[in-house]
Design an enzyme around this catalytic site. Sequence first.
Site, PDB file in Angstrom:
ATOM      1  N   ASP A 150      -0.867   7.745  -1.281  1.00 39.08           N
ATOM      2  CA  ASP A 150      -0.929   6.295  -1.070  1.00 39.08           C
ATOM      3  C   ASP A 150      -0.771   5.535  -2.388  1.00 39.08           C
ATOM      4  O   ASP A 150      -1.106   6.046  -3.452  1.00 39.08           O
ATOM      5  CB  ASP A 150      -2.269   5.949  -0.400  1.00 39.08           C
ATOM      6  N   TRP A 207       2.112   0.208  -6.678  1.00 38.77           N
ATOM      7  CA  TRP A 207       2.622   0.681  -7.981  1.00 38.77           C
ATOM      8  C   TRP A 207       3.905  -0.079  -8.332  1.00 38.77           C
ATOM      9  O   TRP A 207       4.073  -0.531  -9.468  1.00 38.77           O
ATOM     10  CB  TRP A 207       2.887   2.187  -7.897  1.00 38.77           C
ATOM     11  N   ARG A 239       9.399  -2.054  -3.320  1.00 37.06           N
ATOM     12  CA  ARG A 239       8.495  -1.018  -2.803  1.00 37.06           C
ATOM     13  C   ARG A 239       9.220   0.322  -2.684  1.00 37.06           C
ATOM     14  O   ARG A 239       8.644   1.380  -2.924  1.00 37.06           O
ATOM     15  CB  ARG A 239       7.943  -1.436  -1.427  1.00 37.06           C
ATOM     16  N   HIS A 293       8.427   4.321  -3.660  1.00 37.11           N
ATOM     17  CA  HIS A 293       8.529   5.520  -2.820  1.00 37.11           C
ATOM     18  C   HIS A 293       9.408   6.579  -3.498  1.00 37.11           C
ATOM     19  O   HIS A 293       9.124   7.770  -3.415  1.00 37.11           O
ATOM     20  CB  HIS A 293       9.092   5.172  -1.442  1.00 37.11           C
ATOM     21  N   TRP A 304       5.502   2.578  11.359  1.00 37.55           N
ATOM     22  CA  TRP A 304       6.632   1.875  11.992  1.00 37.55           C
ATOM     23  C   TRP A 304       6.397   0.370  11.979  1.00 37.55           C
ATOM     24  O   TRP A 304       7.332  -0.408  12.213  1.00 37.55           O
ATOM     25  CB  TRP A 304       6.804   2.341  13.441  1.00 37.55           C
ATOM     26  N   ARG A 346       5.919  -1.407   9.540  1.00 35.49           N
ATOM     27  CA  ARG A 346       6.456  -1.992   8.294  1.00 35.49           C
ATOM     28  C   ARG A 346       7.849  -2.579   8.516  1.00 35.49           C
ATOM     29  O   ARG A 346       8.479  -2.310   9.535  1.00 35.49           O
ATOM     30  CB  ARG A 346       6.504  -0.913   7.218  1.00 35.49           C
ATOM     31  N   LEU A 385       4.220  29.365  -1.159  1.00 32.13           N
ATOM     32  CA  LEU A 385       3.491  28.141  -0.809  1.00 32.13           C
ATOM     33  C   LEU A 385       4.016  27.655   0.539  1.00 32.13           C
ATOM     34  O   LEU A 385       5.222  27.683   0.775  1.00 32.13           O
ATOM     35  CB  LEU A 385       3.747  27.061  -1.875  1.00 32.13           C
ATOM     36  N   LEU A 399      -9.238   7.757   6.120  1.00 29.63           N
ATOM     37  CA  LEU A 399      -8.319   8.831   6.516  1.00 29.63           C
ATOM     38  C   LEU A 399      -7.013   8.298   7.101  1.00 29.63           C
ATOM     39  O   LEU A 399      -6.020   9.031   7.146  1.00 29.63           O
ATOM     40  CB  LEU A 399      -8.989   9.771   7.533  1.00 29.63           C
ATOM     41  N   SER A 400      -7.012   7.058   7.577  1.00 22.74           N
ATOM     42  CA  SER A 400      -5.800   6.478   8.162  1.00 22.74           C
ATOM     43  C   SER A 400      -5.106   7.428   9.142  1.00 22.74           C
ATOM     44  O   SER A 400      -3.884   7.627   9.077  1.00 22.74           O
ATOM     45  CB  SER A 400      -4.831   6.033   7.054  1.00 22.74           C
TER      46      SER A 400
HETATM   47  C1  IPE Z   1      -1.449   6.305   5.038  1.00 21.80           C
HETATM   48  O1  IPE Z   1      -1.239   5.253   4.179  1.00 21.80           O
HETATM   49  C2  IPE Z   1      -0.146   6.899   5.487  1.00 21.80           C
HETATM   50  C3  IPE Z   1       0.589   7.657   4.481  1.00 21.80           C
HETATM   51  C4  IPE Z   1       0.207   7.906   3.257  1.00 21.80           C
HETATM   52  C5  IPE Z   1       1.841   8.197   4.920  1.00 21.80           C
HETATM   53  P1  IPE Z   1      -1.154   3.742   4.679  1.00 21.80           P
HETATM   54  O2  IPE Z   1      -0.877   2.929   3.482  1.00 21.80           O
HETATM   55  O3  IPE Z   1      -0.183   3.629   5.801  1.00 21.80           O
HETATM   56  O4  IPE Z   1      -2.612   3.491   5.257  1.00 21.80           O
HETATM   57  P2  IPE Z   1      -3.443   2.147   5.423  1.00 21.80           P
HETATM   58  O5  IPE Z   1      -2.580   1.189   6.180  1.00 21.80           O
HETATM   59  O6  IPE Z   1      -3.752   1.647   4.043  1.00 21.80           O
HETATM   60  O7  IPE Z   1      -4.692   2.566   6.139  1.00 21.80           O
HETATM   61  C1  IPE Z   2       2.211   5.393   0.631  1.00 17.53           C
HETATM   62  O1  IPE Z   2       2.336   4.263  -0.156  1.00 17.53           O
HETATM   63  C2  IPE Z   2       3.513   5.821   1.257  1.00 17.53           C
HETATM   64  C3  IPE Z   2       3.596   5.561   2.706  1.00 17.53           C
HETATM   65  C4  IPE Z   2       2.648   5.096   3.464  1.00 17.53           C
HETATM   66  C5  IPE Z   2       4.880   5.826   3.328  1.00 17.53           C
HETATM   67  P1  IPE Z   2       2.243   2.821   0.468  1.00 17.53           P
HETATM   68  O2  IPE Z   2       3.611   2.376   0.848  1.00 17.53           O
HETATM   69  O3  IPE Z   2       1.249   2.743   1.562  1.00 17.53           O
HETATM   70  O4  IPE Z   2       1.764   1.982  -0.780  1.00 17.53           O
HETATM   71  P2  IPE Z   2       0.691   0.806  -0.781  1.00 17.53           P
HETATM   72  O5  IPE Z   2      -0.551   1.364  -0.157  1.00 17.53           O
HETATM   73  O6  IPE Z   2       1.264  -0.319   0.000  1.00 17.53           O
HETATM   74  O7  IPE Z   2       0.522   0.491  -2.230  1.00 17.53           O
HETATM   75 MG    MG Z   3      -0.726   2.352   1.633  1.00 16.43          MG
END
Ligand code: IPE
Ligand code: IPE
Ligand code: MG
Length: 243
Positions: A14, A19, A27, A31, A63, A65, A128, A192-193
């Site tokens: 996350d 970042w 964004r 990634h 999804w 997003r 691994l 844990l999302s």
């Molecule tokens: C959890 O992160 C999903 C992944 C890392 C793929 P999110 O950024 O989607 O989670 P929330 O929305 O902060 O809970």
């Molecule tokens: C985690 O980073 C990657 C995915 C969930 C795909 P984020 O995209 O959630 O980054 P933040 O949490 O918005 O910074």
């Molecule tokens: Mg996030």
Amino acid sequence: MNEHLPQHIAIIMDGNGRWASKRGISRLKGHAEGAETVRRTCEEMLKLGIPYLTLYAFSTENWKRAQEEVSGLFGLMKTYFRKELSNLLKQNIRVRFIGDHSPTSRLEPEILALMQEVTQKTAACTALTATFAINYGGQDEITRAVQSLAQQITVGQLKPHEITPDIISGALDTAGTPPPDLIIRTSGEQRLSNFLLWQAAYAELYFADVSWPDFQATHLQAALSAYTTRQRRFGAVPSTTAA
Ligand code: IPE
Ligand code: IPE
Ligand code: MG
């Protein structure tokens, strides 16, 4: 193999978006940088001799997003697996995927075919097992497992009283993989999302105050040091303190 180290580390990667925003870049660039961290982390796992890594790459909730970010993320995943396949084979890394990958899921046929190809080509690798959670949600995984068990009951292959925790574990996407010993989440969020809800029952949790693109070997070491100080009890009373 070091018995004090976890055998299975699962990571909620996350903080890519924040970042990138901090640096005034898109964004998606965050990634892309996150994909580099995946590469580095696999190498560290090989060095440490830890046999299982699970990475949360795209949740069933992601999804929600912007379409641009979603398609950009899948574009990055396609590039990553196409470019990395030969390295993964060289490094003896077996790749698995968990999540809803049925033809009726929202995943494009192209990514489904690529996931299948990478799974098949790396199936015999042994150093691994790297499992990528894509279109994954713990609740969705449990729902699909319940549906498949209910289907077996309907056709008479299973009786309700035969359902045990082991039967449920075996019906999940993660069947055959031991549960995670350590779950790390980067970015400072402490939740844990919807990740590995069933499998996390006795996992140790570690929250790293660093964005995923900045996650280095030293952060992994810090998580491992914390893990080694934890006393895992699994509900029992440790023998040294038993009255
Ligand atoms: C959890 O992160 C999903 C992944 C890392 C793929 P999110 O950024 O989607 O989670 P929330 O929305 O902060 O809970
Ligand atoms: C985690 O980073 C990657 C995915 C969930 C795909 P984020 O995209 O959630 O980054 P933040 O949490 O918005 O910074
Ligand atoms: Mg996030």
